[in-house]
Design a protein around this motif. Structure first.
Motif, PDB file in Angstrom:
ATOM      1  N   GLU A  56      -3.751  14.503  -0.368  1.00 51.08           N
ATOM      2  CA  GLU A  56      -4.382  13.624  -1.153  1.00 51.08           C
ATOM      3  C   GLU A  56      -3.604  12.145  -0.791  1.00 51.08           C
ATOM      4  O   GLU A  56      -4.328  11.276  -0.371  1.00 51.08           O
ATOM      5  N   ALA A  57      -2.333  12.176  -1.205  1.00 49.97           N
ATOM      6  CA  ALA A  57      -1.557  11.006  -0.993  1.00 49.97           C
ATOM      7  C   ALA A  57      -1.790  10.328   0.364  1.00 49.97           C
ATOM      8  O   ALA A  57      -1.932   8.956   0.747  1.00 49.97           O
ATOM      9  N   GLY A  81      -5.070   9.094   1.308  1.00 51.70           N
ATOM     10  CA  GLY A  81      -5.322   7.825   0.654  1.00 51.70           C
ATOM     11  C   GLY A  81      -4.599   6.713   1.551  1.00 51.70           C
ATOM     12  O   GLY A  81      -5.346   5.728   1.762  1.00 51.70           O
ATOM     13  N   LEU A  82      -3.568   6.834   2.101  1.00 52.74           N
ATOM     14  CA  LEU A  82      -2.910   5.878   2.745  1.00 52.74           C
ATOM     15  C   LEU A  82      -3.324   5.722   3.954  1.00 52.74           C
ATOM     16  O   LEU A  82      -3.989   4.540   4.385  1.00 52.74           O
ATOM     17  N   LEU A 103       0.717  -1.163   0.011  1.00 52.30           N
ATOM     18  CA  LEU A 103      -0.008   0.029   0.097  1.00 52.30           C
ATOM     19  C   LEU A 103       0.997   1.285   0.077  1.00 52.30           C
ATOM     20  O   LEU A 103       0.475   2.290  -0.530  1.00 52.30           O
ATOM     21  N   LEU A 104       2.123   1.221   0.603  1.00 55.82           N
ATOM     22  CA  LEU A 104       2.843   2.446   0.853  1.00 55.82           C
ATOM     23  C   LEU A 104       3.724   2.408  -0.603  1.00 55.82           C
ATOM     24  O   LEU A 104       3.497   3.598  -0.961  1.00 55.82           O
ATOM     25  N   LEU A 142       3.900  19.956 -10.253  1.00 52.50           N
ATOM     26  CA  LEU A 142       2.949  20.313  -9.503  1.00 52.50           C
ATOM     27  C   LEU A 142       2.435  21.717  -9.839  1.00 52.50           C
ATOM     28  O   LEU A 142       3.360  22.242 -10.876  1.00 52.50           O
ATOM     29  N   GLN A 145       2.137   7.453  -6.555  1.00 52.56           N
ATOM     30  CA  GLN A 145       1.376   8.674  -6.455  1.00 52.56           C
ATOM     31  C   GLN A 145       2.089   9.901  -6.389  1.00 52.56           C
ATOM     32  O   GLN A 145       2.004  10.990  -7.026  1.00 52.56           O
ATOM     33  N   VAL A 146       3.092   9.932  -5.482  1.00 54.62           N
ATOM     34  CA  VAL A 146       3.629  11.094  -5.107  1.00 54.62           C
ATOM     35  C   VAL A 146       4.765  11.472  -6.031  1.00 54.62           C
ATOM     36  O   VAL A 146       4.996  12.270  -6.676  1.00 54.62           O
ATOM     37  N   LYS A 197       2.112   1.830  -3.494  1.00 56.34           N
ATOM     38  CA  LYS A 197       1.064   2.560  -4.292  1.00 56.34           C
ATOM     39  C   LYS A 197       1.223   4.249  -4.097  1.00 56.34           C
ATOM     40  O   LYS A 197       1.188   4.928  -5.010  1.00 56.34           O
ATOM     41  N   ARG A 198       1.150   4.451  -2.834  1.00 60.65           N
ATOM     42  CA  ARG A 198       1.109   5.830  -2.485  1.00 60.65           C
ATOM     43  C   ARG A 198       2.510   6.776  -2.767  1.00 60.65           C
ATOM     44  O   ARG A 198       2.561   7.746  -3.302  1.00 60.65           O
ATOM     45  N   ASP A 223      -6.518   3.631   3.245  1.00 59.12           N
ATOM     46  CA  ASP A 223      -6.145   2.414   2.803  1.00 59.12           C
ATOM     47  C   ASP A 223      -5.570   1.289   4.060  1.00 59.12           C
ATOM     48  O   ASP A 223      -6.081   0.359   4.022  1.00 59.12           O
ATOM     49  N   ALA A 226       4.028  12.327  -9.741  1.00 58.38           N
ATOM     50  CA  ALA A 226       2.868  13.714  -9.693  1.00 58.38           C
ATOM     51  C   ALA A 226       3.723  14.533 -11.011  1.00 58.38           C
ATOM     52  O   ALA A 226       2.874  15.167 -11.545  1.00 58.38           O
ATOM     53  N   GLN A 265      -2.080  17.761  -3.518  1.00 55.76           N
ATOM     54  CA  GLN A 265      -1.731  16.506  -4.109  1.00 55.76           C
ATOM     55  C   GLN A 265      -1.086  15.559  -2.808  1.00 55.76           C
ATOM     56  O   GLN A 265      -1.230  14.285  -2.646  1.00 55.76           O
ATOM     57  N   ARG A 266      -0.358  16.118  -2.177  1.00 61.11           N
ATOM     58  CA  ARG A 266       0.449  15.341  -0.976  1.00 61.11           C
ATOM     59  C   ARG A 266      -0.539  15.299   0.151  1.00 61.11           C
ATOM     60  O   ARG A 266      -0.407  13.914   0.536  1.00 61.11           O
TER      61      ARG A 266
END
Lengths: 437, 505
Positions: free
Chosen positions: B471-472, B475-476, A225-226, A239, A232-233, A228-229, B479, A236, B468-469
């Protein structure tokens, strides 16, 4: 303004990180070898395949020629690498260490087209490449006023400057000049813990990793799960921030890192087309071979093998090192041929200096000066280039150089990488003719 | 805005937790939430005094300040005679023995060098005077000197103590001291700068890198003349020695002024140049306020005015640093949110501030130092006399992974599956950190957890976090079931410290 009890006044009880015994402990442990942390170690996990096909959209360098640099660290004994078996002085200077003349099992392997010159028998694979016309031997390579310190001489080879504190390395300056704007992130790749000075320019720095599995974020091992995030970061990209801000720069680099990591680990994860031998150099060259096969836009790869500082008992250790060099280079060249990439790649092998002509009292040799270099590939001018340095006309017990290493750099930069060598080398050096035809 | 108004002070009431955090991050090596709160409670004026006027804070590590000064001692007369005799008679056994002794001393010195690096890192990790160590590191980069070139750990220790003792004293003292510093004299070959054949190395770098800045108003001719002024500055038995016999006392013309300049006269002349104060002011500004990646030319009018005012203050206070730093750290400009996240943390700063800010356990110093090497910063071994170029050059795709992976190691201490050999089993309990950032609801429900996590994000990254941060992060949390226990908190900290912003201060 009052303090509550949990926030002591830092003036009375200063801020330090709570005092621990680690200082004393750290100093006491100085002589013990440090445990290697896992982030500099090969991970047991299989390389992950890239999550998607995100590839950076910038144009690469369309030229497809590749230079692979192999650094032999510690000062390779040139006289026992390319053996002047025809010279009595060689046997007089090295009663214990000299390689016998051709004939016996441990005799030198004579180089066709030469008189009294052979390769160390441990270099049989290179001998074969030489006879096939895919190896050139540059004799007596060095520079004026040779420096016998490892660091100083290695710096000289890396910076291509013989004096003063060097500013960046020759390949780094090549990248600075060749890639205007933002260079392709994988234009230079160095396998190792730290980027070699040679690859660092004012702007350029190579992708550097010891093993491809460490060229990624290790936190993803903690939990999927980590991972995946994190993706995402790091994916990106830009920004909505000022395009030239520090944050925008960091965010772009994070994206580059992720993309390069995916590509490189995907490339290296495939089985090679040929079998590589065991050993550190072979492992590095196998990684390079995989990246070339995958079509990465990398122009220069840099690999290193240490251990050539043979002050004592060199007979066996030097032979083992040369065997590793020969077998690894042969496997790499075969890999390139199997890929059909043999015409795209030139490999250059160098060391910071050779060793003294005379053996020392410990069955070894001490730091010297001029020594041979190898170039390998189908496009190089094969054979022996330059004369073997005289064994009698010495400079303080050392061989005198006949070819300035910067002429070799000039030849590679100008004729192989097709870039003006002068600004890179900070002067004009005669361009050694290194390519066929 | 009038020139001398740029550095006008921030109103006391505006000095809150976030600004205290910023102050501690830039003028120190950060601090835990409790420490930030304590600094905020002091108020701006006292907080800056606490950092800048560090003499009143006890220096916690003195007992380790002892290193062997004699590993590299000169041979005694007897030893010298013995070596000469061995060479003359070609006594191979004795020659080999002497060589082994030399190699033994080399090994001992390298060992002491390793200890020296650990000693300094330990100081940075535990000092109550963070600005002193920070400035010592700053001056080490400014007056760069490397071990590889001089191979003498004692001289580097001595130089380090000199820089520490004068870290916020006067730049004039530093400049005068460095041309008499044995490590520097060896590093730049001034021990070979003699009247008969002057060596320009120190003179050149003194102008180009230490005082005036490259190409700022001096010529090659000035360098040659300045080199003559420095002849005779040499080293004897670990100490500075002025060898008058090889000093050139004749008249020189430097920067248009004529006189019989010696080393001190030369330094005074350089300090009197306006460009010197401007050069030092800009370097301090880029370190403490904003790295100005576009250069001074691309900077805002406020930034340019701030640098100019710092230069004026330096001149007015005869290069005393405390008045300038005190004024700077109290200023609105320093605390302007526009200057947040504009400085790339150096590798050493990343290590030290992460440990001090998150309250992490100190893992083996040798591992931390080797991580710093991989990130491009080897203490006592800057790449060249120019020091570490810093800023964006710290960051590339490779060093970014090393930085992020180092944080995973610092936080978890764990190896990935199958690699137990290098795990550090000191456990980090993240709960005190997380709880100290939670509000009065603690971690009771999903919304309290979320708000604690977002405070952690702000605390680690500074400033207003990008949506965005957030959001991440959210999200975690979703989860993992909107709970924060030990393992979940560790994961959260690993994610936050892997965000690009974390590399910035």
């Amino acid at each position: 303004m009052g303090h509550d009890d949990s926030t002591p006044d830092p003036r009375r009880e200063p801020l330090p990180y709570s005092r621990r015994r680690f200082v004393r402990q750290g100093v006491a442990l100085a002589s013990m070898s440090a445990t290697v942390p896992w982030f500099v170690q090969r991970s047991a996990d299989a390389a992950m395949l890239p999550e998607d096909s995100l590839v950076s959209a910038r144009p690469g360098i369309d030229e497809d020629r590749v230079l692979v640099v192999v650094q032999l660290g510690g000062g390779n004994d040139g006289l026992n690498t390319v053996v002047p078996f025809g010279a009595d002085e060689y046997y007089r200077a090295r009663p214990r260490l000299a390689i016998p003349a051709p004939g016996g099992a441990d005799g030198a392997l004579p180089l066709s087209g030469t008189d009294g010159l052979g390769l160390n028998p441990a270099l049989a694979p290179l001998h074969e490449l030489h006879e096939r016309g895919e190896l050139s031997i540059l004799q007596g390579v060095g520079y004026p006023n040779p420096n016998r310190s490892h660091f100083a001489s290695m710096d000289i080879w890396h910076t291509a400057r013989t004096e003063g504190h060097g500013r960046g390395g020759w390949l780094g300056r090549y990248f600075d000049n060749a890639c205007s704007g933002r260079p392709e992130p994988e234009a230079g790749v160095a396998i190792g813990r730290e980027a070699p000075l040679a690859m660092l320019g004012e702007h350029a720095s190579p992708v550097t990793f010891e093993t491809e599995e460490l060229f990624r974020w290790a936190g993803e091992d903690l939990h999927p799960l980590l991972a995946k995030r994190y993706q995402q970061v790091s994916r990106a990209g830009a920004l909505e921030t000022d395009g030239d801000s520090q944050l925008a720069f960091l965010t772009r680099t994070a994206l580059d890192a992720q993309v390069s990591s995916d590509r490189i680990r995907a490339a290296v994860g495939r089985d090679p087309l040929v079998r590589y031998p065991q050993g550190n150099l072979a492992r590095q060259l196998q990684v390079v071979g995989a990246m070339i096969r995958d079509g990465l836009k990398t122009r220069v790869y840099y690999v290193t093998l240490g251990g050539f500082d043979t002050h004592a008992g060199q007979e066996r250790s030097h032979a083992n090192l040369l065997r590793q060099v020969g077998q690894s280079l042969q496997a790499f060249q075969r890999d390139l041929a199997a890929q059909g990439n043999q015409d795209r790649v030139v490999t250059m092998v160098f060391s910071e200096f050779g060793r003294r002509v005379a053996q020392n009292a410990s069955g070894g040799t001490d730091h010297g000066a001029a020594a041979p270099m190898f170039l390998m590939g189908t496009r190089i001018r094969p054979g022996v280039i330059g004369n073997h340095p005289s064994l009698t006309d010495l400079d303080r017990g050392d061989l005198k150089y006949g070819i300035d290493f910067r002429s070799v750099y000039a030849g590679l930069l100008g004729d192989w990488l097709q870039s003006d060598p002068d600004p890179v080398l900070g002067g004009t050096f005669r361009r050694a003719r290194l390519l066929r035809g | 805005m009038p020139r001398d108004q740029v550095l006008r002070p921030l109103p006391e009431r505006a000095f809150d937790f976030d600004r205290a955090r910023h102050l501690l991050a830039r003028a120190g090596f950060g601090g835990t939430p409790e420490q930030v709160r304590a600094i905020a409670d002091l108020g701006l004026d006292d907080a800056v005094d606490y950092l800048v006027e560090w003499d009143s804070v006890p220096d916690p590590v003195v007992e380790a300040d002892t290193f062997d000064r004699d590993i590299r001692r000169l041979p005694t007369d007897d030893e010298r005679r013995l070596a000469q005799e061995a060479r003359r008679t070609e006594d191979q056994v004795l020659l080999d023995q002497l060589q082994q002794q030399r190699q033994q001393r080399d090994r001992e010195d390298r060992q002491q060098f390793d200890e020296l690096r650990k000693w300094w890192l330990a100081r940075m990790l535990e000092t109550g005077r963070p600005l002193q160590e920070r400035l010592t590191l700053f001056w080490h980069g400014h007056f760069a000197t490397g071990y590889r070139e001089i191979r003498d750990s004692w001289l580097l220790f001595r130089q380090n103590q000199f820089l520490r003792a004068n870290a916020a004293g006067s730049f004039a003292e530093l400049a005068h001291g460095i041309v008499r510093d044995p490590a520097m004299l060896k590093y730049l070959n001034n021990d070979r700068n003699i009247r008969r054949s002057p060596n320009e190395n120190l003179a050149r770098e003194l102008m180009e890198l230490f005082t005036l800045g490259e190409g700022r108003g001096y010529t090659e001719r000035d360098i040659k003349e300045a080199a003559r002024a420095l002849t005779g500055h040499t080293v004897l038995d670990n100490e500075f020695r002025f060898a008058s016999r090889v000093h050139d006392p004749g008249a020189k013309t430097i920067l248009g002024r004529s006189g019989t300049f010696d080393g001190a006269g030369l330094v005074d002349l350089l300090l009197s140049q306006r460009s010197c104060s401007e050069f030092i002011a800009l370097k301090l500004y880029r370190h403490f306020v904003n790295d100005l990646p576009g250069g001074l030319e691309g900077a805002t009018p406020e930034a340019r005015a701030a640098v100019a005012e710092m230069a004026t203050l330096l001149r007015r206070h005869r290069y005393e640093l405390r008045p300038v730093l005190g004024r700077l750290f109290r200023s609105r400009h320093f605390h302007d949110p526009a200057n947040a996240n504009t400085v790339v943390k150096s590798p050493i700063e990343l290590i030290v501030s992460s440990i001090r800010t998150l309250g992490l356990p100190v893992r083996p110093l040798s591992v931390l130092l080797s991580a710093a090497d991989m990130m491009g910063q080897t203490l006592f071994q800057p790449p060249t006399v120019e020091g570490w170029p810093g800023g964006r050059t710290w960051i590339n795709t490779s060093t970014l992974f090393v930085r992020q992976n180092l944080l995973v190691y610092l936080v978890t201490g764990r190896s990935p599956s199958g690699l137990s050999i290098a795990a550090d089993d000191t456990e980090f309990d993240p709960m005190p950190l997380v709880e100290s950032l939670a509000d009065s609801n603690g971690l009771a429900d999903a919304s309290a957890v979320r708000s604690a996590a977002e405070r952690l994000l702000r605390f680690c990254l500074g400033g207003e976090p990008h949506p965005q941060r957030v959001e991440a992060l959210d999200g975690l949390l979703a989860d993992v079931g909107d709970r924060l226990d030990r393992d979940r908190s560790l994961a959260l900290i690993c994610l936050v410290t892997a965000m690009p912003e974390y590399q910035l201060a």
